[in-house]
Scaffold this motif. Structure first.
Motif, PDB file in Angstrom:
ATOM      1  N   VAL A 117      41.713  45.727  43.513  1.00  9.90           N
ATOM      2  CA  VAL A 117      40.972  44.905  42.934  1.00  9.90           C
ATOM      3  C   VAL A 117      41.349  44.608  41.340  1.00  9.90           C
ATOM      4  O   VAL A 117      41.294  43.612  41.153  1.00  9.90           O
ATOM      5  CB  VAL A 117      39.425  45.582  43.025  1.00  9.90           C
ATOM      6  CG1 VAL A 117      38.600  44.913  42.176  1.00  9.90           C
ATOM      7  CG2 VAL A 117      39.143  45.758  44.521  1.00  9.90           C
ATOM      8  N   GLY A 118      41.750  45.633  40.733  1.00 13.74           N
ATOM      9  CA  GLY A 118      41.920  45.571  39.428  1.00 13.74           C
ATOM     10  C   GLY A 118      43.333  44.641  39.246  1.00 13.74           C
ATOM     11  O   GLY A 118      43.266  43.753  38.326  1.00 13.74           O
ATOM     12  N   VAL A 119      44.426  45.092  40.151  1.00 20.05           N
ATOM     13  CA  VAL A 119      45.501  44.072  39.945  1.00 20.05           C
ATOM     14  C   VAL A 119      45.282  42.737  40.471  1.00 20.05           C
ATOM     15  O   VAL A 119      45.742  41.934  39.539  1.00 20.05           O
ATOM     16  CB  VAL A 119      46.811  44.834  40.615  1.00 20.05           C
ATOM     17  CG1 VAL A 119      48.038  43.864  40.822  1.00 20.05           C
ATOM     18  CG2 VAL A 119      47.070  46.050  40.191  1.00 20.05           C
ATOM     19  N   TRP A 120      44.667  42.391  41.558  1.00 20.07           N
ATOM     20  CA  TRP A 120      44.538  41.059  42.013  1.00 20.07           C
ATOM     21  C   TRP A 120      43.767  40.247  41.095  1.00 20.07           C
ATOM     22  O   TRP A 120      43.813  39.251  40.759  1.00 20.07           O
ATOM     23  CB  TRP A 120      44.325  41.017  43.230  1.00 20.07           C
ATOM     24  CG  TRP A 120      45.329  41.119  44.227  1.00 20.07           C
ATOM     25  CD1 TRP A 120      45.705  42.404  44.850  1.00 20.07           C
ATOM     26  CD2 TRP A 120      46.279  40.163  44.619  1.00 20.07           C
ATOM     27  NE1 TRP A 120      46.804  42.086  45.417  1.00 20.07           N
ATOM     28  CE2 TRP A 120      47.396  40.760  45.381  1.00 20.07           C
ATOM     29  CE3 TRP A 120      46.388  38.621  44.429  1.00 20.07           C
ATOM     30  CZ2 TRP A 120      48.549  40.002  46.084  1.00 20.07           C
ATOM     31  CZ3 TRP A 120      47.449  38.087  44.792  1.00 20.07           C
ATOM     32  CH2 TRP A 120      48.250  38.663  45.738  1.00 20.07           C
ATOM     33  N   VAL A 121      42.543  40.854  40.480  1.00 24.13           N
ATOM     34  CA  VAL A 121      41.494  40.144  39.822  1.00 24.13           C
ATOM     35  C   VAL A 121      42.521  39.770  38.326  1.00 24.13           C
ATOM     36  O   VAL A 121      42.222  38.743  37.792  1.00 24.13           O
ATOM     37  CB  VAL A 121      40.306  40.972  39.431  1.00 24.13           C
ATOM     38  CG1 VAL A 121      39.518  40.236  38.361  1.00 24.13           C
ATOM     39  CG2 VAL A 121      39.415  41.136  40.541  1.00 24.13           C
ATOM     40  N   GLY A 122      43.134  40.625  37.982  1.00 24.27           N
ATOM     41  CA  GLY A 122      43.672  40.317  36.519  1.00 24.27           C
ATOM     42  C   GLY A 122      45.090  39.520  36.685  1.00 24.27           C
ATOM     43  O   GLY A 122      45.282  38.491  35.919  1.00 24.27           O
ATOM     44  N   TRP A 123      45.524  39.677  37.874  1.00 21.99           N
ATOM     45  CA  TRP A 123      46.672  38.450  38.018  1.00 21.99           C
ATOM     46  C   TRP A 123      46.153  37.073  38.448  1.00 21.99           C
ATOM     47  O   TRP A 123      46.760  35.984  37.605  1.00 21.99           O
ATOM     48  CB  TRP A 123      47.508  38.879  39.134  1.00 21.99           C
ATOM     49  CG  TRP A 123      48.319  38.095  39.923  1.00 21.99           C
ATOM     50  CD1 TRP A 123      48.506  37.181  40.530  1.00 21.99           C
ATOM     51  CD2 TRP A 123      49.849  37.893  39.195  1.00 21.99           C
ATOM     52  NE1 TRP A 123      49.525  36.420  40.931  1.00 21.99           N
ATOM     53  CE2 TRP A 123      50.383  36.817  40.090  1.00 21.99           C
ATOM     54  CE3 TRP A 123      50.633  38.483  38.386  1.00 21.99           C
ATOM     55  CZ2 TRP A 123      51.994  36.222  39.819  1.00 21.99           C
ATOM     56  CZ3 TRP A 123      51.840  38.028  38.072  1.00 21.99           C
ATOM     57  CH2 TRP A 123      52.464  37.002  38.799  1.00 21.99           C
ATOM     58  N   VAL A 124      45.081  36.939  39.279  1.00 20.45           N
ATOM     59  CA  VAL A 124      44.513  35.707  39.340  1.00 20.45           C
ATOM     60  C   VAL A 124      43.773  34.853  38.276  1.00 20.45           C
ATOM     61  O   VAL A 124      44.208  33.737  37.777  1.00 20.45           O
ATOM     62  CB  VAL A 124      43.566  35.910  40.673  1.00 20.45           C
ATOM     63  CG1 VAL A 124      43.041  34.188  40.786  1.00 20.45           C
ATOM     64  CG2 VAL A 124      44.174  36.115  41.902  1.00 20.45           C
ATOM     65  N   LEU A 125      43.245  35.606  37.313  1.00 24.13           N
ATOM     66  CA  LEU A 125      42.614  35.107  36.220  1.00 24.13           C
ATOM     67  C   LEU A 125      43.585  34.956  35.273  1.00 24.13           C
ATOM     68  O   LEU A 125      43.580  33.835  34.712  1.00 24.13           O
ATOM     69  CB  LEU A 125      41.558  36.281  35.601  1.00 24.13           C
ATOM     70  CG  LEU A 125      40.292  36.499  36.435  1.00 24.13           C
ATOM     71  CD1 LEU A 125      39.415  37.555  35.560  1.00 24.13           C
ATOM     72  CD2 LEU A 125      39.463  34.991  36.382  1.00 24.13           C
ATOM     73  N   THR A 126      44.618  35.564  35.029  1.00 22.95           N
ATOM     74  CA  THR A 126      45.772  35.289  34.293  1.00 22.95           C
ATOM     75  C   THR A 126      46.298  34.216  34.587  1.00 22.95           C
ATOM     76  O   THR A 126      46.639  33.282  33.618  1.00 22.95           O
ATOM     77  CB  THR A 126      46.753  36.460  34.041  1.00 22.95           C
ATOM     78  OG1 THR A 126      46.160  37.859  33.628  1.00 22.95           O
ATOM     79  CG2 THR A 126      47.973  36.143  33.240  1.00 22.95           C
ATOM     80  N   GLN A 127      46.696  33.854  35.879  1.00 19.93           N
ATOM     81  CA  GLN A 127      47.343  32.612  36.043  1.00 19.93           C
ATOM     82  C   GLN A 127      46.455  31.411  36.017  1.00 19.93           C
ATOM     83  O   GLN A 127      46.791  30.467  35.487  1.00 19.93           O
ATOM     84  CB  GLN A 127      47.778  32.572  37.739  1.00 19.93           C
ATOM     85  CG  GLN A 127      48.723  33.731  37.784  1.00 19.93           C
ATOM     86  CD  GLN A 127      49.885  33.806  37.112  1.00 19.93           C
ATOM     87  OE1 GLN A 127      50.570  33.139  36.989  1.00 19.93           O
ATOM     88  NE2 GLN A 127      50.004  34.928  36.447  1.00 19.93           N
ATOM     89  N   ALA A 147      42.071  38.568  30.964  1.00 15.55           N
ATOM     90  CA  ALA A 147      41.714  38.850  32.261  1.00 15.55           C
ATOM     91  C   ALA A 147      41.634  40.192  32.717  1.00 15.55           C
ATOM     92  O   ALA A 147      41.082  40.803  33.842  1.00 15.55           O
ATOM     93  CB  ALA A 147      43.166  38.263  33.179  1.00 15.55           C
ATOM     94  N   SER A 148      42.499  41.107  31.794  1.00 14.18           N
ATOM     95  CA  SER A 148      42.596  42.512  32.018  1.00 14.18           C
ATOM     96  C   SER A 148      41.170  43.101  31.818  1.00 14.18           C
ATOM     97  O   SER A 148      40.710  44.080  32.601  1.00 14.18           O
ATOM     98  CB  SER A 148      43.676  43.088  31.371  1.00 14.18           C
ATOM     99  OG  SER A 148      43.336  42.973  30.028  1.00 14.18           O
ATOM    100  N   GLY A 149      40.624  42.566  30.704  1.00 15.91           N
ATOM    101  CA  GLY A 149      39.375  43.071  30.475  1.00 15.91           C
ATOM    102  C   GLY A 149      38.083  42.862  31.640  1.00 15.91           C
ATOM    103  O   GLY A 149      37.498  43.924  31.762  1.00 15.91           O
TER     104      GLY A 149
END
Length: 307
Positions: A117-127, A147-149
């Protein structure tokens, strides 16, 4: 946000473990494109850095502390959320098995929350944010920081749902409690992620994906990891982290004390019996070294056939 033994039910632990195993199996195949020979050392260094950084709890409001989750940072540095999953999962497994940080029975839930969850949410939001900000490299730290926050908060929501499904605490109470404290922790996550990426973009672009520069050497990354794990970790906040604070406030903190898993943890609580402060430094250094070795080995196993 490391869930200890006793906080989640057998059914929740089993379901999240199954989901995590399947996701990591898929990730091992999908990571091949990102983990050629040039990137293998980067996976090791990233994993060791995140392990070291997670040893440093920083204080937030109300006598609560937090620490870096690192999922967004790992995915960006490695250029792949799949590789980011492997990195964070490696950290979580080492923490649970060697340091008693996170329960053995809850390992699947911790991997699901932080490595998936943490990795994918951060990745998608960053892009997504990068496209909104124009896509320049200079805006990456800002996009990744935001995104990381948010990824920390979403991972905390997943944790709260698991606690609710386990009957540990009512979702209606656990959800706002976990969300509120992890918003503050997410601010720290964002600042650390943005700061690290700013440094890499300006000083060590060779560590980022898509760069054609030759690897500039091991000295600075290795020394940085050793300083964080061996020195800065000694100044970590002693306040309970977000989940511990919520567990204490809602009255289920003792559940962890009722479970005894007979797995040897030689460096429990990031210490070595009888060595005091120096034991924390040694444990941190050994943990970072083990994380690097395992992650480097994973990169060698899943590398492309033509790498």
């Amino acid at each position: 946000m490391h869930i200890p033994d006793g906080f989640v039910s057998g059914s929740v632990a089993g379901a999240t473990s199954l989901a995590s195993v399947i996701a990591l199996f898929i990730a091992s195949g999908r990571s091949q494109a990102a983990l050629g020979m040039r990137r293998a050392p980067i996976l090791g260094l990233t994993t060791a850095f995140i392990f070291a950084a997670q040893m440093i709890n920083f204080p937030v409001a109300g006598g609560t502390s937090g620490h870096l989750l690192g999922g967004t940072l790992a995915a960006i540095v490695l250029g792949s959320p799949w590789a980011g999953m492997l990195s964070i999962a490696t950290v979580l497994i080492i923490q649970a098995v060697l340091f008693a940080d996170g329960g053995i029975t809850a390992l699947g839930a911790n991997i699901f929350n932080m490595a998936i969850v943490g990795v994918w949410v951060g990745w998608v939001l960053t892009q997504t944010l990068q496209r909104l900000f124009g896509g320049s490299k200079g805006r990456l730290p800002l996009a990744a920081g935001i995104a990381s926050g948010i990824s920390v908060v979403v991972a905390a929501i997943a944790c709260a749902i698991e606690l609710g499904l386990s009957g540990t605490a009512p979702i209606a109470i656990a959800l706002p409690a976990m969300t509120g404290v992890h918003i503050l922790i997410g601010v720290g996550e964002g600042l650390i992620t943005g700061g690290v990426l700013t440094y890499l973009i300006t000083a060590r672009p060779d560590l980022l994906p898509g760069e054609q520069e030759e690897f500039k050497g091991w000295l600075v990354p290795v020394v940085s990891i050793f300083l964080i794990a061996g020195v800065l970790s000694l100044f970590a906040s002693a306040w309970p982290d977000g989940l511990e604070r919520v567990a204490g406030n809602l009255g289920f903190i003792n559940l962890a004390e009722n479970v005894r898993i007979s797995v040897p943890t030689p460096f429990a609580d990031y210490s070595i019996q009888g060595l005091g402060t120096i034991g924390t430094s040694i444990a941190g250094l050994l943990g970072a070294a083990v994380c690097f070795a395992i992650a480097f080995g994973i990169a060698k196993v899943v590398k492309p056939n033509n790498a």
